[in-house]
Design a protein around this motif. Sequence first.
Motif, mmCIF file in Angstrom:
data_model
loop_
_atom_site.group_PDB
_atom_site.id
_atom_site.type_symbol
_atom_site.label_atom_id
_atom_site.label_comp_id
_atom_site.label_asym_id
_atom_site.label_seq_id
_atom_site.Cartn_x
_atom_site.Cartn_y
_atom_site.Cartn_z
ATOM 1 N N ALA A 133 0.998 -1.225 -0.134
ATOM 2 C CA ALA A 133 0.014 -0.024 -0.080
ATOM 3 C C ALA A 133 0.848 1.328 -0.082
ATOM 4 N N GLN A 134 0.930 1.820 1.267
ATOM 5 C CA GLN A 134 2.022 3.049 1.188
ATOM 6 C C GLN A 134 3.331 3.053 0.929
ATOM 7 N N THR A 135 3.690 1.651 0.892
ATOM 8 C CA THR A 135 5.206 1.212 0.708
ATOM 9 C C THR A 135 5.352 1.853 -0.835
ATOM 10 N N ALA A 136 4.507 1.620 -1.860
ATOM 11 C CA ALA A 136 4.666 1.811 -3.382
ATOM 12 C C ALA A 136 5.223 3.270 -3.326
ATOM 13 N N ALA A 137 4.856 4.170 -2.411
ATOM 14 C CA ALA A 137 5.148 5.614 -2.546
ATOM 15 C C ALA A 137 6.880 5.625 -2.343
ATOM 16 N N ALA A 138 7.363 4.859 -1.488
ATOM 17 C CA ALA A 138 8.549 4.735 -1.341
ATOM 18 C C ALA A 138 9.409 4.236 -2.519
ATOM 19 N N VAL A 139 8.892 3.199 -3.056
ATOM 20 C CA VAL A 139 9.469 2.923 -4.513
ATOM 21 C C VAL A 139 9.250 3.889 -5.369
ATOM 22 N N ALA A 140 8.331 4.608 -5.686
ATOM 23 C CA ALA A 140 8.349 5.511 -6.501
ATOM 24 C C ALA A 140 9.129 6.843 -6.307
ATOM 25 N N ALA A 141 9.155 7.039 -4.854
ATOM 26 C CA ALA A 141 10.151 8.276 -4.541
ATOM 27 C C ALA A 141 11.401 7.820 -4.695
ATOM 28 N N GLY A 142 11.933 6.426 -4.697
ATOM 29 C CA GLY A 142 13.264 6.174 -4.973
ATOM 30 C C GLY A 142 13.588 6.349 -6.571
ATOM 31 N N LEU A 143 12.551 6.026 -7.417
ATOM 32 C CA LEU A 143 12.678 6.523 -8.649
ATOM 33 C C LEU A 143 13.005 7.800 -9.185
ATOM 34 N N ALA A 144 12.118 8.426 -8.328
ATOM 35 C CA ALA A 144 11.954 10.085 -8.785
ATOM 36 C C ALA A 144 13.224 10.596 -8.119
ATOM 37 N N GLY A 145 14.148 10.086 -7.352
ATOM 38 C CA GLY A 145 15.398 10.863 -6.647
ATOM 39 C C GLY A 145 16.635 10.113 -7.176
ATOM 40 N N PHE A 146 16.460 9.079 -7.874
ATOM 41 C CA PHE A 146 17.684 8.183 -8.039
ATOM 42 C C PHE A 146 18.667 8.952 -9.221
ATOM 43 N N ARG A 147 18.168 9.585 -10.108
ATOM 44 C CA ARG A 147 19.272 10.195 -11.104
ATOM 45 C C ARG A 147 18.639 11.643 -11.334
ATOM 46 N N PRO A 148 19.816 12.507 -11.043
ATOM 47 C CA PRO A 148 19.623 13.938 -11.354
ATOM 48 C C PRO A 148 19.165 14.132 -12.684
ATOM 49 N N GLY A 149 18.237 15.064 -13.317
ATOM 50 C CA GLY A 149 17.828 15.579 -14.452
ATOM 51 C C GLY A 149 16.764 14.621 -15.037
ATOM 52 N N LEU A 150 16.340 13.547 -14.346
ATOM 53 C CA LEU A 150 15.107 12.823 -14.844
ATOM 54 C C LEU A 150 13.946 13.007 -14.060
ATOM 55 N N ARG A 151 12.938 13.452 -14.657
ATOM 56 C CA ARG A 151 11.792 13.969 -13.951
ATOM 57 C C ARG A 151 10.630 12.765 -14.030
ATOM 58 N N LEU A 152 10.234 12.463 -12.998
ATOM 59 C CA LEU A 152 9.087 11.452 -12.709
ATOM 60 C C LEU A 152 7.955 12.277 -12.681
ATOM 61 N N ALA A 153 7.071 12.117 -13.773
ATOM 62 C CA ALA A 153 5.779 13.205 -13.841
ATOM 63 C C ALA A 153 4.597 12.592 -12.983
ATOM 64 N N GLY A 154 4.640 11.060 -12.782
ATOM 65 C CA GLY A 154 3.601 10.752 -11.764
ATOM 66 C C GLY A 154 3.548 9.235 -12.258
ATOM 67 N N VAL A 155 2.619 8.529 -11.643
ATOM 68 C CA VAL A 155 2.336 7.035 -11.439
ATOM 69 C C VAL A 155 1.054 6.633 -11.863
ATOM 70 N N ILE A 156 1.029 5.499 -12.416
ATOM 71 C CA ILE A 156 -0.213 4.677 -12.759
ATOM 72 C C ILE A 156 -0.040 3.314 -11.969
ATOM 73 N N LEU A 157 -1.139 3.117 -11.079
ATOM 74 C CA LEU A 157 -1.160 2.031 -10.266
ATOM 75 C C LEU A 157 -1.809 1.010 -10.882
ATOM 76 N N ASN A 158 -1.281 -0.043 -10.875
ATOM 77 C CA ASN A 158 -1.636 -1.524 -11.610
ATOM 78 C C ASN A 158 -2.234 -2.409 -10.398
ATOM 79 N N LYS A 159 -3.137 -3.344 -10.706
ATOM 80 C CA LYS A 159 -3.502 -4.281 -9.972
ATOM 81 C C LYS A 159 -3.997 -3.847 -8.748
ATOM 82 N N VAL A 160 -4.693 -2.837 -8.621
ATOM 83 C CA VAL A 160 -5.507 -2.391 -7.354
ATOM 84 C C VAL A 160 -6.451 -3.063 -6.772
ATOM 85 N N ALA A 161 -6.693 -3.694 -5.732
ATOM 86 C CA ALA A 161 -7.506 -4.686 -5.215
ATOM 87 C C ALA A 161 -9.005 -4.062 -5.006
ATOM 88 N N SER A 162 -9.111 -2.875 -4.500
ATOM 89 C CA SER A 162 -10.240 -2.433 -3.951
ATOM 90 C C SER A 162 -10.181 -1.031 -3.690
#
Length: 449
Positions: A133-162
Motif C-alpha cells: 500500500a503506502q510502501t509503493a510511494a517509497a518505491v516511486a520516490a526512489g525512482l524519482a530521486g535516483f538520477r538528477p535530471g530525470l523527471r518522474l511526472a507521476g505514477v499509474i497504479l496497476n492491480k489495485v485490489a479495492s
Amino acid sequence: MRMPGAIPPGLLISAPASGTGKTTVTLGLIAAFRAAGLVVQPFKSGPDYIDPAFHAAAAGRPSVNLDSWAMTPGRIAALASGAAGADLVIAEGSMGLFDGVARAGETGTGASADLATEMGWPVIAVLDVSGQAQTAAAVAAGLAGFRPGLRLAGVILNKVASPRHEALVRAGMAVAGLPVLGALPRKAAVALPERHLGLVQAEELPRLQAILAEAAAFVAAHCDLDTIRAVAAGGHLAGTAPPVPPPGERIALARDAAFSFVYPHLLADWRAGGATVLPFSPLADEAPDPSATVCWLPGGYPELHAGRLAAAAHFRAGLTEFAATRPVHGECGGYMALGAGLVSADGTRHRMAGLLGLETSFAKRRMHLGYRLARPLHPLPGLGKVALRGHEFHYATILSQPDAALAVVQDANGDAVAEAGSCRAMPGGGQVSGTFFHLIAPASSESIS
C-alpha cells in the motif's frame, strides 16, 4: 504552436521492474489517444523487437527502437525526428527504469532512464501495487530521486485490489508529492499472450484489434488522459547520423511467422539507401527472388515451424542456387535455418538448408541474452568489416558450429562470446554467413576491449 518538423512533446512509460504491466498500459494509452483523434508516435527503448509491432498496430504508424548502448546521440535524434507531424510521443521502456549494462556504449548503458534524460521526456512509472500500500510511494520516490535530471511526472497504479487499497496507496503518494495519473483495477486487466521470447507476435493474434480496443477503453476509464498529455515534454534533441547501409541493391528478405524479427529502423535505412526489399516466405516454400543481389534471413521462431521448413524443398533448392553466386546472411533464427539441422523441443531433428554446418537444439534450452560488439573477420554485405553493435536473445543450444568464425564477439562487459557466427565461401563466388546477434547499428566507438 509547434513548428512544422519539430519533435512533439513526449513521455516514457517505465516501471521498477519487468512484469508490472507497462506494455499493456503503453498500448492502452496509445490506442486511447488515437481514438481521441491524436496522432501518436510510439518508440521502444532498447532492443526488443516484439513490442514495436504492437505499438504500430495501436498507433497506425511504425514504432522504432531507440537504444542508448548501441546508438549514438545523433542516431537517436535522427530516428526520433520521425515523430515530426505527430501530436504526442509515447515511448515504452524496457525492464526497470534504471536497468542497463555495467559499461556504457555509444550513449549510455541501454537503460530506459538514459533515453528519457537524453530526450527530456518525463517518466510515468507503472507500479504493480499488489501486496503493498503506502510502501509503493517509497518505491516511486526512489525512482524519482535516483538520477538528477530525470523527471518522474507521476505514477499509474496497476492491480489495485479495492477502493480502500487505492485510497491507501494514494495517501502514500500524496505524502511523497507524486501525482497518481491512473489506477487500474486488478480484475479488469487486459492480458496479452506470451511465449518463451516474450509476447506472442502481434501478427499472430487474430483478435489484436479487439484487444487494443479493450486496452484503450480500460486505460481511458481508469486514467486521467488530459493530465497525462499535459505533462508530456521534451523532444529537444537535435542531430543527424548516416543510416545503416543496405546489404545490397535488391534484398530478398525472408518474411513470415518464422522470420519476423527485423528492426523497423533497418528496413527504413535500407530503403533510404536506395535498396528495394523483396519479401518472400520460406514457410510458403518460396525461394528468394532471382533478381535479388543479396538474401537476408532475419530472426524469428524457426523452432516452432521446423517441420514445415524441413519440407520446403523449393525454398531450400532456390536458396542453395542463390547462395552459389551471391551473399546470404542470417540472424539468429535465420542463422539456424541456414545450418545443417535443428532439433525441436520434442527431440526431433529437422533438416535445415545445409549451407552452414551449424547444428542447434531446443530439446535442452539455454538462454543467451545480452548486447554484443562484433568485429567481423570476413566482410559482410554492405558493411564490410566495420565493427557492429547488436543484441542476442534466444534459447537454442549450439551442438556444432564447424565453419570459420565470422567475427570476434564480446558482450557488454568486454568478455569474449563463444557464439562468434559462421562464414562459408561458396564455389561460385557467393558467401553464406550468420550470427546469433541482431544488428542494431555500426559501432562508432569501440570502448569495449
